[in-house]
Design a protein around this motif. Sequence first.
Motif, short mmCIF file in Angstrom:
data_model
loop_
_atom_site.label_atom_id
_atom_site.label_comp_id
_atom_site.label_asym_id
_atom_site.label_seq_id
_atom_site.Cartn_x
_atom_site.Cartn_y
_atom_site.Cartn_z
N ALA A 71 34.97 50.91 47.35
CA ALA A 71 33.54 51.25 47.38
C ALA A 71 32.76 50.49 46.31
CB ALA A 71 33.35 52.76 47.19
N ILE A 72 33.38 50.27 45.15
CA ILE A 72 32.70 49.63 44.02
C ILE A 72 33.60 48.51 43.51
CG2 ILE A 72 31.69 49.97 41.73
CD1 ILE A 72 31.56 52.98 42.41
N SER A 73 33.14 47.28 43.57
CA SER A 73 33.96 46.17 43.10
C SER A 73 34.01 46.15 41.58
CB SER A 73 33.41 44.84 43.63
OG SER A 73 32.14 44.56 43.09
N LEU A 74 34.99 45.43 41.04
CA LEU A 74 35.23 45.42 39.59
C LEU A 74 35.27 44.01 39.06
CD1 LEU A 74 36.04 46.97 36.97
CD2 LEU A 74 38.43 46.69 37.70
N ALA A 75 34.52 43.77 37.99
CA ALA A 75 34.55 42.50 37.27
C ALA A 75 35.08 42.77 35.86
CB ALA A 75 33.15 41.89 37.18
N ILE A 76 36.02 41.95 35.41
CA ILE A 76 36.59 42.08 34.07
C ILE A 76 36.12 40.90 33.23
CG2 ILE A 76 38.70 42.17 32.70
CD1 ILE A 76 38.26 44.64 34.42
N VAL A 77 35.47 41.19 32.11
CA VAL A 77 34.97 40.13 31.24
C VAL A 77 36.05 39.71 30.24
CG1 VAL A 77 32.55 40.80 31.44
CG2 VAL A 77 33.97 41.85 29.67
N ASP A 78 35.84 38.55 29.66
CA ASP A 78 36.70 38.03 28.62
C ASP A 78 36.63 38.96 27.41
OD1 ASP A 78 37.89 36.43 26.54
OD2 ASP A 78 37.35 34.62 27.63
N PRO A 79 37.77 39.30 26.78
CA PRO A 79 37.70 40.14 25.58
C PRO A 79 37.07 39.43 24.40
CG PRO A 79 39.95 39.37 25.93
CD PRO A 79 39.17 39.00 27.16
N LEU A 80 37.01 38.11 24.44
CA LEU A 80 36.35 37.35 23.38
C LEU A 80 34.91 37.06 23.78
CD1 LEU A 80 39.17 34.84 22.42
CD2 LEU A 80 38.79 37.18 21.64
N ARG A 95 32.45 31.69 36.06
CA ARG A 95 31.40 32.46 36.74
C ARG A 95 32.01 33.64 37.48
NH1 ARG A 95 26.42 30.08 37.13
NH2 ARG A 95 26.29 27.85 36.66
N ASP A 96 31.31 34.77 37.44
CA ASP A 96 31.75 35.89 38.25
C ASP A 96 31.63 35.50 39.72
OD1 ASP A 96 32.29 38.97 38.44
OD2 ASP A 96 30.67 38.55 39.85
N PRO A 97 32.69 35.69 40.52
CA PRO A 97 32.67 35.21 41.90
C PRO A 97 31.71 35.96 42.81
CG PRO A 97 34.65 36.49 41.48
CD PRO A 97 33.98 36.28 40.16
N GLY A 100 27.84 35.44 40.46
CA GLY A 100 27.50 34.05 40.15
C GLY A 100 27.07 33.84 38.70
N TYR A 101 27.21 34.85 37.88
CA TYR A 101 26.77 34.77 36.48
C TYR A 101 27.89 34.26 35.57
CZ TYR A 101 22.75 37.81 37.64
OH TYR A 101 21.60 38.34 38.16
N ARG A 102 27.47 33.58 34.50
CA ARG A 102 28.40 33.23 33.43
C ARG A 102 28.44 34.31 32.36
NH1 ARG A 102 30.46 28.20 33.65
NH2 ARG A 102 29.41 26.63 34.95
N TYR A 103 27.31 35.01 32.18
CA TYR A 103 27.19 36.03 31.14
C TYR A 103 26.63 37.31 31.74
CZ TYR A 103 27.84 32.36 27.63
OH TYR A 103 28.35 31.33 26.87
N LEU A 104 27.10 38.44 31.25
CA LEU A 104 26.56 39.72 31.68
C LEU A 104 25.09 39.85 31.32
CD1 LEU A 104 26.88 42.55 32.87
CD2 LEU A 104 27.82 43.29 30.66
#
Length: 345
Positions: A71-80, A95-97, A100-104
């Motif tokens: 129902a809700i997709s998940l994006a995991i960011v770099d810990p650094l 980029r988030d697939p 399309g963003y490089r940064y939150l």
Amino acid sequence: MSTTVGNSPYAESSGSFTRRGPRFTDRIVASPSSEQEWQAEPGRYRLVASLACPWAHRSVIVRRLMGLEDAISLAIVDPLQDDRSWRFSLDEDGRDPVLGYRYLSEAYLARDPENGTENGVSVPAIVEESTGRLVTNDYPQITVDLGIEWAKYQRPGAPMLYPEELREEIDAVNEGVFHDVNNGVYKAGFATKQARYEEAYTALFARLDELDERLADRRYLVGDHITEADIRLFTTLVRFDAVYHGHFKCNRQKLAEFGNLWPYARDLYQTPGFGDTVDFDHVKRHYHQVHTSINPTQIVPLGPEPSVWLEPHRREGLGGTPFGPDGTPPEPLDAPLRPLPPLEG
């Protein structure tokens, strides 16, 4: 939740650490009734989280316990992080697939182009996939709403994490845990004056002692199965010996030296939805390589040994069941959420 690179931006002249609250507090609900409420719809939203961050980890656990992966997709960011905070540099081409963003921060600015990032860029964050706009970064409310407002899309056997008859007690436990434990480790770690550090340290261990005593004759913090209270405490406990004990100078004793908190934490870790969402590599790299004012060498410690979390906890005899009398565990994960490459140098 942290947006810190180097020194904490939240240290006051008094030497105290003060956490900023979430700025975007819209909610996603089953039946919206105002402009600040969004319709709960599968496939519409993306949860952006860090596996390093305890505040974001809560939402990852609840999404899994509720069976909301489809129902809700998940994006995991770099810990650094760099000077633009959380980034999608673990994904192909950085980029988030989906977004399309490089940064939150781009989702924050899509929501408010002028002032979207003035209060920092924090996780967890829920973003509308079609527009790329941030919906909410209200980390305490996100988990409550995932557990209640998304009931129509939850898996069969999902637990009740915030039952009405226990809410007053859950809220009371959460209040003390937030101030003295969840936020208390940060107040100790980022204090810039000795007296402020000692105040936070004293309150932290007083609360841990109280919780240790509370758990002597009960398996869970409130009631007979897992609730919001357990999830909120767990995400700090699971990071305690790996980072808070040394990195944040919370060193009166280790979690592993508590008679009840330690087996309680292992009990939760061995429950599907908890330990399988923990990534000690993300945790240690974030704290030890991002907080350069505390650890200027950025050396990441090798220990503690993660296998100790799988030792028998023997708390079944206290009664209760993890998911309630009619609940069932979520299906096993096929693979780790987001592994990291080996450390270099």
